[in-house]
Scaffold this motif. Structure first.
Motif, PDB file in Angstrom:
ATOM      1  N   VAL A  11       9.257 -17.022 -50.592  1.00 34.89           N
ATOM      2  CA  VAL A  11       9.893 -15.744 -50.924  1.00 34.89           C
ATOM      3  C   VAL A  11      11.057 -15.460 -49.981  1.00 34.89           C
ATOM      4  O   VAL A  11      12.162 -15.133 -50.415  1.00 34.89           O
ATOM      5  N   GLU A  12      10.819 -15.578 -48.693  1.00 30.15           N
ATOM      6  CA  GLU A  12      11.808 -15.155 -47.707  1.00 30.15           C
ATOM      7  C   GLU A  12      12.966 -16.129 -47.545  1.00 30.15           C
ATOM      8  O   GLU A  12      14.097 -15.715 -47.304  1.00 30.15           O
ATOM      9  N   GLU A  13      12.713 -17.420 -47.666  1.00 34.14           N
ATOM     10  CA  GLU A  13      13.749 -18.409 -47.376  1.00 34.14           C
ATOM     11  C   GLU A  13      14.555 -18.848 -48.590  1.00 34.14           C
ATOM     12  O   GLU A  13      15.619 -19.450 -48.445  1.00 34.14           O
ATOM     13  N   TYR A  14      14.069 -18.546 -49.781  1.00 34.07           N
ATOM     14  CA  TYR A  14      14.719 -19.069 -50.985  1.00 34.07           C
ATOM     15  C   TYR A  14      16.175 -18.618 -51.145  1.00 34.07           C
ATOM     16  O   TYR A  14      17.036 -19.456 -51.451  1.00 34.07           O
ATOM     17  N   PRO A  15      16.503 -17.336 -50.941  1.00 35.69           N
ATOM     18  CA  PRO A  15      17.907 -16.931 -51.139  1.00 35.69           C
ATOM     19  C   PRO A  15      18.890 -17.714 -50.272  1.00 35.69           C
ATOM     20  O   PRO A  15      19.938 -18.145 -50.752  1.00 35.69           O
ATOM     21  N   LEU A  16      18.563 -17.929 -49.016  1.00 40.45           N
ATOM     22  CA  LEU A  16      19.448 -18.672 -48.118  1.00 40.45           C
ATOM     23  C   LEU A  16      19.439 -20.159 -48.450  1.00 40.45           C
ATOM     24  O   LEU A  16      20.481 -20.821 -48.409  1.00 40.45           O
ATOM     25  N   ALA A  17      18.269 -20.693 -48.803  1.00 44.19           N
ATOM     26  CA  ALA A  17      18.163 -22.112 -49.141  1.00 44.19           C
ATOM     27  C   ALA A  17      19.062 -22.466 -50.314  1.00 44.19           C
ATOM     28  O   ALA A  17      19.649 -23.552 -50.356  1.00 44.19           O
ATOM     29  N   LYS A  18      19.206 -21.533 -51.260  1.00 42.09           N
ATOM     30  CA  LYS A  18      19.994 -21.805 -52.473  1.00 42.09           C
ATOM     31  C   LYS A  18      21.480 -22.005 -52.184  1.00 42.09           C
ATOM     32  O   LYS A  18      22.227 -22.440 -53.053  1.00 42.09           O
ATOM     33  N   LEU A  19      21.910 -21.714 -50.959  1.00 42.98           N
ATOM     34  CA  LEU A  19      23.305 -21.936 -50.596  1.00 42.98           C
ATOM     35  C   LEU A  19      23.591 -23.412 -50.349  1.00 42.98           C
ATOM     36  O   LEU A  19      24.750 -23.835 -50.319  1.00 42.98           O
ATOM     37  N   ASP A  20      22.548 -24.207 -50.149  1.00 40.54           N
ATOM     38  CA  ASP A  20      22.674 -25.650 -49.922  1.00 40.54           C
ATOM     39  C   ASP A  20      22.054 -26.404 -51.093  1.00 40.54           C
ATOM     40  O   ASP A  20      21.229 -25.855 -51.821  1.00 40.54           O
ATOM     41  N   PRO A  21      22.405 -27.667 -51.279  1.00 39.84           N
ATOM     42  CA  PRO A  21      21.771 -28.457 -52.343  1.00 39.84           C
ATOM     43  C   PRO A  21      20.270 -28.631 -52.065  1.00 39.84           C
ATOM     44  O   PRO A  21      19.865 -28.717 -50.904  1.00 39.84           O
ATOM     45  N   PRO A  22      19.450 -28.687 -53.113  1.00 39.74           N
ATOM     46  CA  PRO A  22      18.006 -28.833 -52.890  1.00 39.74           C
ATOM     47  C   PRO A  22      17.582 -30.207 -52.377  1.00 39.74           C
ATOM     48  O   PRO A  22      16.547 -30.322 -51.728  1.00 39.74           O
ATOM     49  N   ALA A  23      18.373 -31.237 -52.670  1.00 39.05           N
ATOM     50  CA  ALA A  23      17.984 -32.588 -52.250  1.00 39.05           C
ATOM     51  C   ALA A  23      17.849 -32.647 -50.734  1.00 39.05           C
ATOM     52  O   ALA A  23      18.793 -32.349 -50.003  1.00 39.05           O
ATOM     53  N   GLY A  24      16.661 -32.991 -50.265  1.00 41.02           N
ATOM     54  CA  GLY A  24      16.418 -33.118 -48.841  1.00 41.02           C
ATOM     55  C   GLY A  24      16.249 -31.803 -48.096  1.00 41.02           C
ATOM     56  O   GLY A  24      16.069 -31.796 -46.881  1.00 41.02           O
ATOM     57  N   HIS A  25      16.310 -30.681 -48.805  1.00 38.92           N
ATOM     58  CA  HIS A  25      16.190 -29.381 -48.128  1.00 38.92           C
ATOM     59  C   HIS A  25      14.740 -29.148 -47.709  1.00 38.92           C
ATOM     60  O   HIS A  25      13.820 -29.403 -48.479  1.00 38.92           O
ATOM     61  N   PRO A  26      14.518 -28.636 -46.480  1.00 40.31           N
ATOM     62  CA  PRO A  26      13.137 -28.406 -46.028  1.00 40.31           C
ATOM     63  C   PRO A  26      12.339 -27.464 -46.938  1.00 40.31           C
ATOM     64  O   PRO A  26      11.141 -27.681 -47.142  1.00 40.31           O
ATOM     65  N   LEU A  27      12.981 -26.438 -47.503  1.00 42.39           N
ATOM     66  CA  LEU A  27      12.227 -25.519 -48.364  1.00 42.39           C
ATOM     67  C   LEU A  27      11.849 -26.185 -49.682  1.00 42.39           C
ATOM     68  O   LEU A  27      10.766 -25.938 -50.214  1.00 42.39           O
ATOM     69  N   ALA A  28      12.717 -27.040 -50.197  1.00 46.49           N
ATOM     70  CA  ALA A  28      12.353 -27.784 -51.411  1.00 46.49           C
ATOM     71  C   ALA A  28      11.111 -28.641 -51.138  1.00 46.49           C
ATOM     72  O   ALA A  28      10.231 -28.752 -51.993  1.00 46.49           O
ATOM     73  N   ALA A  29      11.022 -29.206 -49.930  1.00 42.89           N
ATOM     74  CA  ALA A  29       9.840 -29.994 -49.557  1.00 42.89           C
ATOM     75  C   ALA A  29       8.598 -29.111 -49.459  1.00 42.89           C
ATOM     76  O   ALA A  29       7.505 -29.525 -49.851  1.00 42.89           O
ATOM     77  N   VAL A  30       8.749 -27.889 -48.956  1.00 42.66           N
ATOM     78  CA  VAL A  30       7.623 -26.953 -48.907  1.00 42.66           C
ATOM     79  C   VAL A  30       7.129 -26.663 -50.321  1.00 42.66           C
ATOM     80  O   VAL A  30       5.922 -26.650 -50.584  1.00 42.66           O
ATOM     81  N   ILE A  31       8.052 -26.425 -51.250  1.00 43.15           N
ATOM     82  CA  ILE A  31       7.673 -26.084 -52.624  1.00 43.15           C
ATOM     83  C   ILE A  31       7.045 -27.284 -53.334  1.00 43.15           C
ATOM     84  O   ILE A  31       6.075 -27.136 -54.077  1.00 43.15           O
ATOM     85  N   ARG A  32       7.589 -28.471 -53.092  1.00 40.93           N
ATOM     86  CA  ARG A  32       7.070 -29.663 -53.775  1.00 40.93           C
ATOM     87  C   ARG A  32       5.796 -30.215 -53.142  1.00 40.93           C
ATOM     88  O   ARG A  32       4.948 -30.765 -53.835  1.00 40.93           O
TER      89      ARG A  32
END
Length: 197
Positions: A11-32
């Protein structure tokens, strides 16, 4: 990490994470991986076999609404069809919804422009079939705060569930009890004929 911490982090990190590509992003790894691992641990206390998946989006695009889902493999192994339990993260990033939901993509393919109407009507019938859960899973109208075919489909596909504010996510015991209740409703729907009218 705990389930509540993983949900809150999304919830908290998604808005900022979306500024970068999802490939290799730490939050994308948390979700997956991270959040599904936490959810699997919670499900160990619930009898049965479950498949757990999380999606931050596809390819180079973040999802408008990321999700973390629990599938009964006898019903479905995909969020596209059947029905399943899912945590949905609305655009306002102030809540998390636990939803017993119908597969959206299959309905969009099968019913075209009438898919949302079909899903809403089906949801109404399924809520009646699960009327004994209405008081414990009172969220009957889901709002995700964004437009688009999939978010609007998720809203229409919702059957029943719960909504959590950010502070609620600190109560790990409640999250575990609610998940067990969601699984109970999921199984009740299966034993009462699933999506069949």
């Amino acid at each position: 990490m705990s389930l509540g911490y993983a949900l809150r982090r999304i919830v908290e990190e998604y808005p900022l994470a979306k500024l970068d590509p999802p490939a290799g992003h730490p939050l994308a790894a948390v979700i997956r991986r991270g959040a599904p691992d936490e959810l699997r641990q919670v499900l160990e206390a619930v009898e049965g076999t479950f498949l757990v998946k999380g999606s931050p989006g596809r390819g180079t695009h973040w999802a408008a609404v990321p999700w973390l889902a629990v599938f009964d493999p006898a019903v479905t192994t995909s969020a596209t069809r059947g029905y399943y339990l899912v945590y949905l993260f609305p655009a306002d990033r102030e809540r998390v919804h636990l939803s017993l939901a119908q597969g959206t993509v299959a309905a969009l393919r099968e019913h075209g422009p009438r898919a949302l109407e079909h899903l809403r009507a089906s949801g109404d019938r399924l809520r009646q079939r699960l009327a004994d859960f209405a008081g414990r899973l009172p969220l009957a109208d889901l709002r995700l705060g964004t437009t688009g075919e999939l978010p609007e489909g998720y809203e229409a596909a919702h059957i029943l569930g719960l909504s959590y504010g950010l502070n609620d996510l600190a109560d790990e015991r409640r999250l575990r009890e609610d998940l067990a209740l969601g699984v109970e409703a999921y199984r009740a729907l299966k034993s009462r004929g699933g999506l069949d009218a």
